[in-house]
Enzyme design. Structure first.
Site, short mmCIF file in Angstrom:
data_model
loop_
_atom_site.label_atom_id
_atom_site.label_comp_id
_atom_site.label_asym_id
_atom_site.label_seq_id
_atom_site.Cartn_x
_atom_site.Cartn_y
_atom_site.Cartn_z
N ASN A 9 1.33 -0.88 -0.37
CA ASN A 9 0.08 -0.26 -0.21
C ASN A 9 0.99 1.56 0.02
O ASN A 9 2.15 1.45 0.88
CB ASN A 9 -1.16 -0.53 1.26
N LYS A 11 0.04 4.28 -0.22
CA LYS A 11 -0.70 5.53 0.51
C LYS A 11 -0.21 6.36 -0.46
O LYS A 11 -0.35 6.70 -1.96
CB LYS A 11 -0.31 5.53 2.04
N HIS A 96 -9.89 1.32 6.07
CA HIS A 96 -7.90 1.38 6.44
C HIS A 96 -8.63 2.64 7.84
O HIS A 96 -8.80 3.40 7.45
CB HIS A 96 -6.91 1.86 4.92
N GLU A 98 -6.82 4.37 8.44
CA GLU A 98 -6.30 6.30 7.96
C GLU A 98 -7.72 6.87 7.56
O GLU A 98 -7.78 8.70 7.71
CB GLU A 98 -5.39 6.74 6.91
N GLU A 169 -4.64 -4.42 11.44
CA GLU A 169 -3.27 -3.91 11.04
C GLU A 169 -3.37 -2.69 12.90
O GLU A 169 -5.15 -1.96 12.38
CB GLU A 169 -3.84 -2.98 10.24
N GLY A 175 2.96 2.23 11.14
CA GLY A 175 3.67 3.41 10.70
C GLY A 175 4.66 4.25 11.94
O GLY A 175 5.25 5.28 11.78
N SER A 214 4.06 -1.91 10.08
CA SER A 214 5.72 -1.84 10.32
C SER A 214 5.81 -3.27 9.98
O SER A 214 7.44 -3.69 11.17
CB SER A 214 6.02 -1.29 11.68
N GLY A 235 3.10 -1.34 3.68
CA GLY A 235 3.28 0.07 4.19
C GLY A 235 5.00 1.11 3.61
O GLY A 235 4.74 0.15 2.16
P1 13P Z 1 3.08 0.18 7.40
O1 13P Z 1 3.64 -0.99 6.69
O2 13P Z 1 4.12 1.85 7.23
O3 13P Z 1 2.71 0.81 9.27
O4 13P Z 1 1.55 0.76 7.07
C1 13P Z 1 1.03 -0.31 7.08
C2 13P Z 1 -0.40 -0.30 6.17
O5 13P Z 1 -1.41 1.10 7.05
C3 13P Z 1 -0.77 -1.17 5.41
O6 13P Z 1 -1.64 -0.65 4.48
#
Ligand code: 13P
Length: 259
Positions: A9, A11, A96, A98, A169, A175, A214, A235
């Site tokens: 992803n 983003k 998600h 976010e 997640e 992140g 992560s 991510g």
């Molecule tokens: P990270 O791998 O950067 O922690 O992000 C995970 C994520 O939100 C994937 O959708």
């Protein structure tokens, strides 16, 4: 045995230039990628560009990071499921954290998106996860199963999850560089499967449950080796060709059945 699913992803990252470079280097780095189902979600505006650069190789599946639940109409700024299908998208991430946090999307909206995707045959990747406070209050299963997943199950029926993907997640792991504990993730994934099993045993066997938060090249296998982890949603580490391909290579060579 089903192929492991690895989703990148991206983003809100990338440009035409970075996508061209990524694709060029990615295939050089990969050794046995046919053993994995690789799915990449660039920003919506680059989906078509990305697809054309892949030369229809069918080695990477296209995924959108979000979608509106309307197919057309006066909804300025939105992208519809029909449009995504039209340009060759196969998977769509919904729910998600976010989107839930920054765009105030609730379970009702996410269920509507799920329904729209199912109607036209796109595969939803449903993100679920708890906050740090909810974890500390021991509310993880309440939040991810009884609230987030149940919203979809009550409206659409548990069988609607048959060909869907669930991505667990934990919000506190996204992140932050602080991934969850793989043993705890196994217990949670097992609980998700049990929750579905009680409603329909076949669906529980069919549904794919991924972990995200992560993930990097050092910890990926520690999650993937767990019985109920069918793949990973990556991510930051999916933005770096070398790191992302290392994750895929490692998982491609890991044979769950022999370990
Ligand atoms: P990270 O791998 O950067 O922690 O992000 C995970 C994520 O939100 C994937 O959708």
């Amino acid at each position: 045995m089903n192929k492991p699913i690895i989703i990148g992803n991206w983003k809100l990252n990338g440009s035409k230039y970075s996508i061209q470079t990524f694709v060029r280097n990615f295939f050089k780095e990969l050794s046995n990628f046919k053993k994995c189902n690789i799915i990449i979600a660039p920003p919506n505006i680059y989906l078509d560009f990305f697809k054309n650069i892949l030369f229809n190789k069918n080695l990477i599946s296209l995924c959108a990071q979000d979608v509106d639940f309307n197919n057309y109409g006066s909804f300025t700024g939105e992208t519809s499921p029909l449009m995504l299908k039209d340009i060759g998208v196969k998977y769509v991430i919904i729910g998600h954290s976010e989107r839930r946090f920054y765009h105030k999307e609730d379970d009702q909206v996410i269920t509507k998106k799920f329904s729209s995707l199912k109607k036209i045959g796109l595969i939803p990747i449903i993100c679920i996860g708890e906050t740090k406070t909810e974890k500390l209050q021991d509310k993880t299963i309440d939040v991810i199963c009884y609230k987030q997943l149940n919203s979809i199950i009550e409206k659409m029926g548990v069988e609607s999850l048959n060909d869907s993907i669930i991505a667990y997640e934990p919000i506190w792991a996204i992140g932050t560089g602080k991934a969850a504990n793989p043993n705890e993730v196994q217990i949670i994934h097992e609980s998700i499967r049990q929750f579905i099993f009680k409603k329909n045993s076949q669906t529980a066997k069919k549904v794919k449950i991924l972990y995200g938060g992560s993930i990097n090249e050092k910890n990926a296998i520690k999650f993937f080796e767990k019985q109920d982890v069918d793949g990973l949603l990556v991510g930051n580490a999916a933005l770096e060709t070398k790191i992302f391909s290392r994750i895929i290579n490692e998982i491609s060579y890991y044979n769950k059945n022999n370990n």
